[in-house]
Design an enzyme around this catalytic site. Structure first.
Site, PDB file in Angstrom:
ATOM      1  N   HIS A  73       0.907  -1.381   0.250  1.00 52.93           N
ATOM      2  CA  HIS A  73       0.367   0.029   0.333  1.00 52.93           C
ATOM      3  C   HIS A  73       0.566   1.204   0.378  1.00 52.93           C
ATOM      4  CE1 HIS A  73      -4.037  -1.923   0.528  1.00 52.93           C
ATOM      5  NE2 HIS A  73      -3.428  -2.940   1.284  1.00 52.93           N
TER       6      HIS A  73
ATOM      7  N   ARG B 249      -3.786 -12.269  -3.041  1.00 52.98           N
ATOM      8  CA  ARG B 249      -4.363 -12.320  -2.662  1.00 52.98           C
ATOM      9  C   ARG B 249      -5.305 -11.974  -4.200  1.00 52.98           C
ATOM     10  NH1 ARG B 249      -6.701  -6.905   0.034  1.00 52.98           N
ATOM     11  NH2 ARG B 249      -5.490  -5.728  -0.967  1.00 52.98           N
TER      12      ARG B 249
ATOM     13  N   GLU C 128     -14.890  -7.808   4.641  1.00 48.93           N
ATOM     14  CA  GLU C 128     -14.393  -5.950   4.680  1.00 48.93           C
ATOM     15  C   GLU C 128     -15.333  -5.203   5.352  1.00 48.93           C
ATOM     16  OE1 GLU C 128     -11.247  -5.215   1.556  1.00 48.93           O
ATOM     17  OE2 GLU C 128     -11.840  -7.608   0.644  1.00 48.93           O
TER      18      GLU C 128
ATOM     19  N   ASP D 176     -12.263  -1.277   4.117  1.00 50.62           N
ATOM     20  CA  ASP D 176     -13.659  -0.671   3.585  1.00 50.62           C
ATOM     21  C   ASP D 176     -14.516  -0.945   4.535  1.00 50.62           C
ATOM     22  OD1 ASP D 176     -12.791  -0.860   0.460  1.00 50.62           O
ATOM     23  OD2 ASP D 176     -11.542  -2.033   1.206  1.00 50.62           O
TER      24      ASP D 176
END
Length: 934
Positions: free
Chosen positions: A162, A429, A553, A593
């Site tokens: 990220h 993922r 999420e 999220d």
């Protein structure tokens, strides 16, 4: 002398603005800040001229006066708005560097205080292993309990790609140099330094001033891979094996018969090169590069350590008698040099070195190290290498050289256990929607099902389970598949090849984003079977070295997590697969999220409730649950002190193991050097031990009533949050105008696109730019909005209800941690500056309609937070951060005003390259000063 023309020697005469409440122990910090500020001022004066220095110094003085409420910030804003683009650039760069150097001084001061407490014999710091073992000793735990709770103990920080680290590696390197110089001064007698030291500091700051803060191009995935691997040499190779050795020693001393830690408890993981959810650059080649570079890093470290050992272990068999096994290892090395005829350890280690070299060549396909001396076979797996090192260890101890065995050799043996040939586990993922599309095409190509998407859930599960009972693949090599499906299969095939090459720990898990059903899980199982990773017909049923981890999420997915896990385990074939993985099931929880979906309090409570439900399912189904926490750097994405967060987990949710993501700027802050890495990793492990072995929830018989209370509060908070974010007409338009969300995409800070897909919905945005943008505008909305309304409406003026919340705050770590983190965010919020950003919204009615709601909720949140905690000010429980904010935040003032002005000019059509660069520089500077971004 006027403030605008103050002499350079007075530059930065502040120590954090108002110093009346500063403690005497912070005097060295103020001295460091003054010193670094003075040197930076000298550099600015020499490089940019006296006029620029006067402008910078006048701006600094005014910024501190604003912080002391002596002048109105509108005056500074107006003056900065009148600057031409070049002078604006000078001011932005100056205050970005001021912020960076203030951060550096702060970090050094934390080190200084820790050294002081160690010298004074202070009690172990909370979050250290020593403090945790003291708590465990008080609890007087029996060996059976400890053995049960720590069976399969595993703690894995997982580095992710990220992109929130705004600093260039080059800037970080200069910071390290300045840090080393300040440390040298601290070690000097009475802090005295010579002219050469001063000259070196001046040159370092000059280098900083003349080095570009911004990257010329966006980071590539390969850059992110290499950047993450840098932290192994910086700290992790030293710290992780040391912590594992200390853990094993401490646990064995207390519970010698419990059989604890058969494998290292603390290991490392990564997503960089395996996380392809929304990142088109994660391909089969990227995965191969990531795992190959990881292997190269691990094996390269072993080779370097073996080189040192060969030099150190010059032991002669004319003086001692090694074991027969050591002689056999030496004889197998092929080293017949007459110069080492009496040095069996050196000969043995030459053979080990050559076999590791051969292993490296097999793993990466080439060598960047000298060719081996002898043509020896590579090691098949790390246990063979460890066995040879054990031979050396046993032999040394046999003739009284245990002290030699306990030094570098012990560290190397521990490292081999931890890092193997793979270095760190690389997770895969991908989004569940992609798996559905891929499996649908494979089934259609094989003639099994023409329209998989049209099947209901029960039909899908039946079909997928049928496929998983058969050995035959769905497609043959060379099958005509779409580019997307071929790309997905290629990634999984590459993963299978790397598992064969580097061992099963190379690819430990496959994480399913937006997982909602059993079919989502079985679709991944089918893909793993397709490439040979999942064997449907092992001796004891289906087996697979790669675990399948559902990621829950959204708020709704978290609410359904327990039911989804139950359904998964009720599927016989999947349950058999879990049984053959030691009855361990990993579940990942998404913090980002869920927050974007329902707001701060609702998301955090949904996570807690989900964990309670998952723990209940695990107990009922007799499996061991391992939770993987997808936390970001900021509170809005699950950030905050890891020690407090882990201890605040529900009963049974830790159970000796957890995995946790480390993202963006957090990685450099935690792992940039050994002392910080040691402190942060100890905190994670210590909290895991405490949460597993002690009652950290502390609710007792009041638990269910408390949960119901929080259900009510969370619903109220979510309603308030959604009323603003999801139900206010024009909110997205306001957000895009009042924050630099559009300009963030132009900042070269990561390889991954800022949105999952094109669109103008909040749901389309990734959580990182969402949180990053609110931080830049100093609203920090994801870390607090809705909580004030929830608390106020529930209490509704009832003193008894307020006292009930106060009691929960005193008693319950989860509630205390939630409010403490919220207080931290509220303290960093500045609605006076935020109002300047709101002025960028062209529609005046919309501007006020949204901002008035934000202002009112901020007031409620601050008021209710203080009412519940009983504090008289924000950060009363965190004086260190309060001091840090006093030191750093005045430098943010001009950066924010200039960011707003540059955004206004750009949006009015000013395409001057320097205007665009100034916007990017302010984003960089603000993120640096805040010390977190997304």
């Amino acid at each position: 002398m006027s403030e605008a023309t103050v002499d350079v020697a007075d530059l930065r005469h502040h120590g954090g603005g108002d110093s009346t409440d500063d403690r005497a122990d912070d005097a060295p910090l103020r001295d460091d800040i003054r010193l670094l500020g003075r040197v930076l001022g000298e550099v600015i004066g020499e490089q940019a001229g006296a006029d620029v220095l006067d402008l910078v110094e006048a701006t600094r003085v005014e910024a501190f006066r604003i912080r002391r409420s002596e002048v109105d910030r509108a005056e500074l804003a107006e003056r900065l708005a009148g600057l031409d683009v070049k002078n604006a650039n000078h001011v932005i760069r100056a205050f970005s560097h001021f912020s960076l150097l203030a951060n550096l001084a702060e970090d050094i001061h934390h080190e200084r205080r820790r050294r002081f407490h160690r010298r004074e014999g202070s009690p172990p710091q909370q979050g250290s292993l020593a403090a945790s073992f003291a708590l465990l000793d008080e609890a007087d735990l029996d060996a059976a309990t400890v053995a049960r709770e720590l069976a399969g103990a595993l703690v894995v920080p997982v580095v992710t790609a990220h992109p929130t680290e705004v600093r260039r590696k080059t800037i970080s390197q200069v910071q390290v140099h300045v840090t080393d110089l300040i440390r040298q001064r601290d070690r000097a007698a009475l802090g005295e330094v010579d002219d050469e030291w001063s000259a070196r500091l001046w040159r370092a700051v000059l280098t900083l001033w003349q080095t570009a803060l911004l990257r010329l191009s966006r980071l590539r995935l390969s850059d992110e891979i290499d950047e993450a691997l840098r932290y192994y040499e910086l700290s992790l190779f030293e710290v992780i094996p040391a912590i594992n050795a200390e853990l094993r020693r401490a646990l064995t001393e207390r519970w010698p018969d419990a059989g604890l830690l058969e494998r290292p408890m603390l290991q490392s993981g990564s997503w960089i090169g395996g996380d392809r959810d929304g990142n088109p650059y994660v391909t089969a080649d990227a995965l191969r590069r990531a795992t190959t570079r990881q292997a190269e890093t691990a094996l390269g470290h072993y080779l370097a350590e073996l080189e040192e050992l060969r030099v150190e272990l010059s032991v002669s068999d004319r003086l001692v008698t090694p074991t027969d096994e050591l002689y056999a290892l030496a004889d197998a090395s092929g080293d017949d040099s007459p110069f080492r005829a009496d040095e069996p350890y050196r000969r043995a280690l030459n053979g080990v070195h050559d076999r590791v070299t051969a292993t490296l060549k097999r793993a990466v396909g080439h060598l960047h190290v000298p060719e081996p001396h002898a043509d020896l076979e590579p090691y098949d797996d790390p246990t063979e290498l460890r066995a040879d090192l054990d031979v050396v260890d046993t032999s040394l101890r046999s003739h009284g050289a245990g002290a030699l065995a306990d030094d570098r050799l012990a560290r190397l043996r521990e490292a081999v256990d931890v890092f193997g040939f793979h270095l760190c586990g690389l997770d895969l993922r991908q989004n569940a929607e992609v798996h559905e599309e891929v499996v649908a095409e494979l089934l259609a190509w094989a003639g099994v099902c023409d329209d998989y998407a049209a099947l209901d859930e029960e039909q899908r599960v039946e079909m997928l389970a049928g496929e998983l009972r058969m050995r035959r693949p769905l497609v043959r090599p060379g099958a005509e598949l779409s580019e997307k499906v071929r790309g997905e299969l290629d990634v999984v095939e590459a993963a299978a090849a790397q598992v064969t090459l580097l061992g099963p720990r190379a690819i430990p898990n496959y994480v399913i984003s937006m997982c909602e059903s059993v079919s989502d899980v079985l679709e991944v199982a089918v893909l793993l079977k397709e490439v040979g990773l999942l064997d449907p017909d092992g001796d004891d049923g289906p087996t697979c070295p790669v675990g399948i981890s559902p990621l829950f999420e959204t708020i709704d997915d978290l609410k359904n997590a327990g039911a989804t896990l139950t359904a998964m385990l009720n599927q016989p074939l999947y349950r058999a697969l879990v049984a053959n993985r030691g009855d361990v099931q990993e579940v990942m929880l998404g913090y980002s999220d869920s927050n974007k979906d329902g707001g701060y309090l609702a998301a955090n409570w949904a996570l807690y409730r989900a964990e309670l439900a998952l723990v209940e399912v695990a107990h009922r189904e007799d499996i061991r649950l391992r939770l993987f926490h997808g936390r970001g750097g900021t509170v809005g994405r699950g950030g905050g002190p890891s020690y407090d967060a882990i201890r605040a987990q529900p009963p049974g949710a830790v159970a000796g193991s957890l995995r946790i993501t480390e993202q963006g700027e957090v990685i450099a802050a935690k792992y940039g050097e050994p002392d910080r890495a040691r402190r942060n990793l100890e905190a994670i492990v210590a909290a895991t031990l405490e949460a597993s072995l002690l009652d950290t929830e502390n609710l007792g018989d009041d638990a269910e009533a408390t949960y119901e209370l929080l259900d009510d509060l969370a619903a109220r908070a979510q309603q308030a949050y959604r009323a603003l974010v999801h139900e206010t007409p024009g909110f997205v338009e306001w957000f895009r105008a009042a924050t630099p969300i559009g300009e963030l995409a132009e900042l070269n800070i990561g390889s991954r696109p800022p949105s999952r897909k094109a669109g103008d919905k909040i749901s389309d945005l990734r959580a990182i730019p969402w949180v990053f943008s609110w931080s830049q505008a100093r609203i920090m909305l994801p870390g607090w909005y809705g909580t004030g309304s929830a608390l106020e409406s529930w209490v509704d003026g009832d003193d008894a209800k307020l006292e009930q919340l106060r009691e929960l705050h005193r008693r319950w770590p989860w509630f205390r941690t939630i409010l403490s983190n919220m207080g931290m965010v509220l303290a960093k919020t500045d609605l006076g500056l935020a109002a300047r950003y709101a002025e960028l919204v062209p529609d005046e009615d919309l501007r006020h309609r949204v901002f008035d709601q934000i202002t009112a909720e901020h007031e409620r949140s601050c008021r209710m937070l203080l009412a519940v905690t009983g504090d008289d000010r924000l950060l009363a429980d965190n004086p260190s951060l309060a001091r840090s904010i006093r030191n750093r935040f005045p430098y943010l003032e001009p950066l924010h005003h200039l960011q707003v002005e540059m955004l206004r000019r750009r949006r009015e059509g000013d395409d001057d390259e320097l205007t665009v660069r100034n916007i990017q520089l302010t984003i960089n500077g603000v993120a640096t000063a805040l010390r977190n971004s997304g």
